[in-house]
Design a protein around this motif. Structure first.
Motif, PDB file in Angstrom:
ATOM      1  N   ARG A  51     -72.512  29.422 -51.512  1.00  0.00           N
ATOM      2  CA  ARG A  51     -72.764  28.143 -50.833  1.00  0.00           C
ATOM      3  C   ARG A  51     -71.562  27.213 -50.986  1.00  0.00           C
ATOM      4  O   ARG A  51     -71.216  26.474 -50.057  1.00  0.00           O
ATOM      5  CB  ARG A  51     -74.031  27.492 -51.382  1.00  0.00           C
ATOM      6  CG  ARG A  51     -75.311  28.239 -51.020  1.00  0.00           C
ATOM      7  CD  ARG A  51     -76.521  27.317 -51.113  1.00  0.00           C
ATOM      8  NE  ARG A  51     -76.694  26.800 -52.471  1.00  0.00           N
ATOM      9  CZ  ARG A  51     -77.452  27.368 -53.397  1.00  0.00           C
ATOM     10  NH1 ARG A  51     -78.104  28.488 -53.117  1.00  0.00           N
ATOM     11  NH2 ARG A  51     -77.577  26.840 -54.596  1.00  0.00           N
ATOM     12  N   LEU A  54     -69.046  28.314 -48.475  1.00  0.00           N
ATOM     13  CA  LEU A  54     -69.375  27.844 -47.130  1.00  0.00           C
ATOM     14  C   LEU A  54     -69.063  26.357 -46.970  1.00  0.00           C
ATOM     15  O   LEU A  54     -68.584  25.927 -45.913  1.00  0.00           O
ATOM     16  CB  LEU A  54     -70.856  28.100 -46.830  1.00  0.00           C
ATOM     17  CG  LEU A  54     -71.292  29.558 -46.689  1.00  0.00           C
ATOM     18  CD1 LEU A  54     -72.764  29.647 -46.359  1.00  0.00           C
ATOM     19  CD2 LEU A  54     -70.469  30.276 -45.632  1.00  0.00           C
ATOM     20  N   SER A  55     -69.329  25.574 -48.014  1.00  0.00           N
ATOM     21  CA  SER A  55     -68.996  24.151 -47.927  1.00  0.00           C
ATOM     22  C   SER A  55     -67.493  23.953 -47.823  1.00  0.00           C
ATOM     23  O   SER A  55     -67.020  23.023 -47.145  1.00  0.00           O
ATOM     24  CB  SER A  55     -69.550  23.403 -49.141  1.00  0.00           C
ATOM     25  OG  SER A  55     -68.897  23.797 -50.340  1.00  0.00           O
ATOM     26  N   ASN A  56     -66.721  24.820 -48.461  1.00  0.00           N
ATOM     27  CA  ASN A  56     -65.255  24.742 -48.339  1.00  0.00           C
ATOM     28  C   ASN A  56     -64.798  25.116 -46.935  1.00  0.00           C
ATOM     29  O   ASN A  56     -63.764  24.627 -46.471  1.00  0.00           O
ATOM     30  CB  ASN A  56     -64.593  25.643 -49.381  1.00  0.00           C
ATOM     31  CG  ASN A  56     -64.637  25.044 -50.776  1.00  0.00           C
ATOM     32  OD1 ASN A  56     -64.724  23.831 -50.932  1.00  0.00           O
ATOM     33  ND2 ASN A  56     -64.573  25.895 -51.788  1.00  0.00           N
ATOM     34  N   VAL A  57     -65.545  25.981 -46.261  1.00  0.00           N
ATOM     35  CA  VAL A  57     -65.241  26.268 -44.854  1.00  0.00           C
ATOM     36  C   VAL A  57     -65.397  25.005 -44.023  1.00  0.00           C
ATOM     37  O   VAL A  57     -64.578  24.704 -43.148  1.00  0.00           O
ATOM     38  CB  VAL A  57     -66.152  27.391 -44.311  1.00  0.00           C
ATOM     39  CG1 VAL A  57     -66.006  27.518 -42.795  1.00  0.00           C
ATOM     40  CG2 VAL A  57     -65.814  28.712 -44.978  1.00  0.00           C
ATOM     41  N   GLY A  58     -66.445  24.230 -44.302  1.00  0.00           N
ATOM     42  CA  GLY A  58     -66.619  22.955 -43.622  1.00  0.00           C
ATOM     43  C   GLY A  58     -65.455  22.018 -43.872  1.00  0.00           C
ATOM     44  O   GLY A  58     -65.001  21.301 -42.963  1.00  0.00           O
ATOM     45  N   LEU A  59     -64.940  22.030 -45.107  1.00  0.00           N
ATOM     46  CA  LEU A  59     -63.773  21.207 -45.431  1.00  0.00           C
ATOM     47  C   LEU A  59     -62.558  21.647 -44.618  1.00  0.00           C
ATOM     48  O   LEU A  59     -61.792  20.810 -44.122  1.00  0.00           O
ATOM     49  CB  LEU A  59     -63.476  21.309 -46.926  1.00  0.00           C
ATOM     50  CG  LEU A  59     -62.216  20.598 -47.414  1.00  0.00           C
ATOM     51  CD1 LEU A  59     -62.316  19.093 -47.193  1.00  0.00           C
ATOM     52  CD2 LEU A  59     -61.961  20.905 -48.899  1.00  0.00           C
ATOM     53  N   VAL A  61     -62.585  23.008 -41.677  1.00  0.00           N
ATOM     54  CA  VAL A  61     -62.776  22.559 -40.297  1.00  0.00           C
ATOM     55  C   VAL A  61     -62.392  21.087 -40.163  1.00  0.00           C
ATOM     56  O   VAL A  61     -61.755  20.677 -39.183  1.00  0.00           O
ATOM     57  CB  VAL A  61     -64.237  22.779 -39.859  1.00  0.00           C
ATOM     58  CG1 VAL A  61     -64.486  22.171 -38.476  1.00  0.00           C
ATOM     59  CG2 VAL A  61     -64.565  24.269 -39.838  1.00  0.00           C
ATOM     60  N   LEU A  62     -62.743  20.281 -41.157  1.00  0.00           N
ATOM     61  CA  LEU A  62     -62.406  18.857 -41.115  1.00  0.00           C
ATOM     62  C   LEU A  62     -60.904  18.628 -41.230  1.00  0.00           C
ATOM     63  O   LEU A  62     -60.362  17.675 -40.641  1.00  0.00           O
ATOM     64  CB  LEU A  62     -63.131  18.112 -42.248  1.00  0.00           C
ATOM     65  CG  LEU A  62     -64.656  18.042 -42.141  1.00  0.00           C
ATOM     66  CD1 LEU A  62     -65.232  17.350 -43.369  1.00  0.00           C
ATOM     67  CD2 LEU A  62     -65.078  17.314 -40.877  1.00  0.00           C
ATOM     68  N   ILE A 257     -69.037  32.906 -38.505  1.00  0.00           N
ATOM     69  CA  ILE A 257     -68.514  31.542 -38.628  1.00  0.00           C
ATOM     70  C   ILE A 257     -67.237  31.386 -37.816  1.00  0.00           C
ATOM     71  O   ILE A 257     -67.065  30.407 -37.073  1.00  0.00           O
ATOM     72  CB  ILE A 257     -68.249  31.207 -40.111  1.00  0.00           C
ATOM     73  CG1 ILE A 257     -69.566  31.081 -40.872  1.00  0.00           C
ATOM     74  CG2 ILE A 257     -67.439  29.907 -40.230  1.00  0.00           C
ATOM     75  CD1 ILE A 257     -69.388  30.907 -42.363  1.00  0.00           C
ATOM     76  N   VAL A 261     -66.966  28.796 -34.695  1.00  0.00           N
ATOM     77  CA  VAL A 261     -65.985  27.712 -34.790  1.00  0.00           C
ATOM     78  C   VAL A 261     -64.918  27.857 -33.702  1.00  0.00           C
ATOM     79  O   VAL A 261     -64.537  26.878 -33.048  1.00  0.00           O
ATOM     80  CB  VAL A 261     -65.345  27.681 -36.185  1.00  0.00           C
ATOM     81  CG1 VAL A 261     -64.175  26.697 -36.223  1.00  0.00           C
ATOM     82  CG2 VAL A 261     -66.375  27.299 -37.235  1.00  0.00           C
TER      83      VAL A 261
END
Length: 276
Positions: A51, A54-59, A61-62, A257, A261
């Motif tokens: 998890r 996955l949160s680092n993947v969101g980072l 993207v940002l 993902i 994306v």
């Protein structure tokens, strides 16, 4: 004429992908080869380390717009022939030829708690930063190093895109008194829409699949698992814990993902291009 290329893609890309997806529905260890349904995916969602990945993947993207904007702006300045543009082009591309292991080792020395960067901060009255030991800072540090090490390739792609840009539009903008910002927004960005799409997608893929070397050398996934990405998690499960089926499930999630994306980014860029 395209049959050989299609055959290579099918045999070396599509078939292994399908086999990996199929393998992700089997078990590890005592259940090796046994169909287990969605058990591996359920375990992934329950794993706090995955998890975090996955949160680092969101980072990522940002931070993607920053990773694209840096080479784009530098390519613009080079294209506009700022003084020393030939030297800058060579200097900016140089990090792209370095091994991630070398880059990681060098930045480990620079970013050490008692290293040169913290010494410089101390000299100006700022406190030292634990760049690689603070869970809230380490991921940003590794991403920053990755952007520095790889933006040279995107810069070359942007320069190739500039070669297709209609120079008369730039001349007309200058005659009309457009500022640099207006030229970039109304002339360069619409003229390089396809180039930007390509750079966005390839940069995102690179951030998701090419940071293993830096993570391995600089943080090893730490501190406290804060710098895990799916690719590093996959290597841990496959290479150290001997859980290939779980690693295949994580690989499938990473592929989905990347697909989502990438398609979302292309759709957004196309919409923006039509509005311009």
């Amino acid at each position: 004429m395209v049959a050989p290329a299609v055959l290579v893609i099918v045999l070396l890309r599509l078939v292994p992908l399908l086999l990996g997806v199929n393998f992700s529905f089997t078990g590890d260890g005592d259940r090796d080869g046994t169909a287990v349904g969605l058990d591996n995916y359920t375990e992934l969602l329950q794993d706090p380390v995955f998890r975090t990945a996955l949160s680092n993947v969101g980072l990522l993207v940002l931070l993607l717009p920053l990773a694209v904007a840096i080479p784009g702006l530098l390519a613009t300045f080079i294209y506009l022939r700022v003084p020393g543009h030939r030297l800058f082009r060579s200097v900016y591309f140089f990090p792209a030829v370095l091994s991630p292991v070398i880059v990681g080792a060098v930045f480990n020395l620079l970013l050490a708690f008692d290293g040169p960067l913290n010494s410089a901060l101390k000299g100006v009255g700022a406190g030292p930063v634990d760049w690689l030991g603070d869970p809230d800072v380490a991921m940003f540090t590794v991403v920053g190093v990755h952007i520095w090490a790889t933006f040279g390739m995107a810069l070359v792609v942007f320069l190739a895109g500039f070669a297709t840009l209609d120079g008369t539009l730039l001349d007309a903008a200058r005659v009309d008194g457009a500022s640099l910002g207006q030229v970039i927004r109304h002339v360069i960005v619409p003229g390089l829409t396809r180039t930007i799409q390509f750079v966005v997608v390839t940069t995102m893929i690179g951030m998701l699949t090419s940071m293993f070397g830096l993570l391995y050398v600089m943080t090893g996934g730490g501190p406290e698992g804060s710098t895990y990405l799916p690719e590093y998690y996959i290597w841990i499960q496959q290479g150290q814990l001997d859980r290939p089926a779980l690693a295949s499930a994580a690989s499938t999630v990473l592929f989905v993902i990347m697909l989502i994306v990438g398609l979302a980014q292309i759709a957004l860029l196309r919409r923006t291009g039509r509005e311009d």
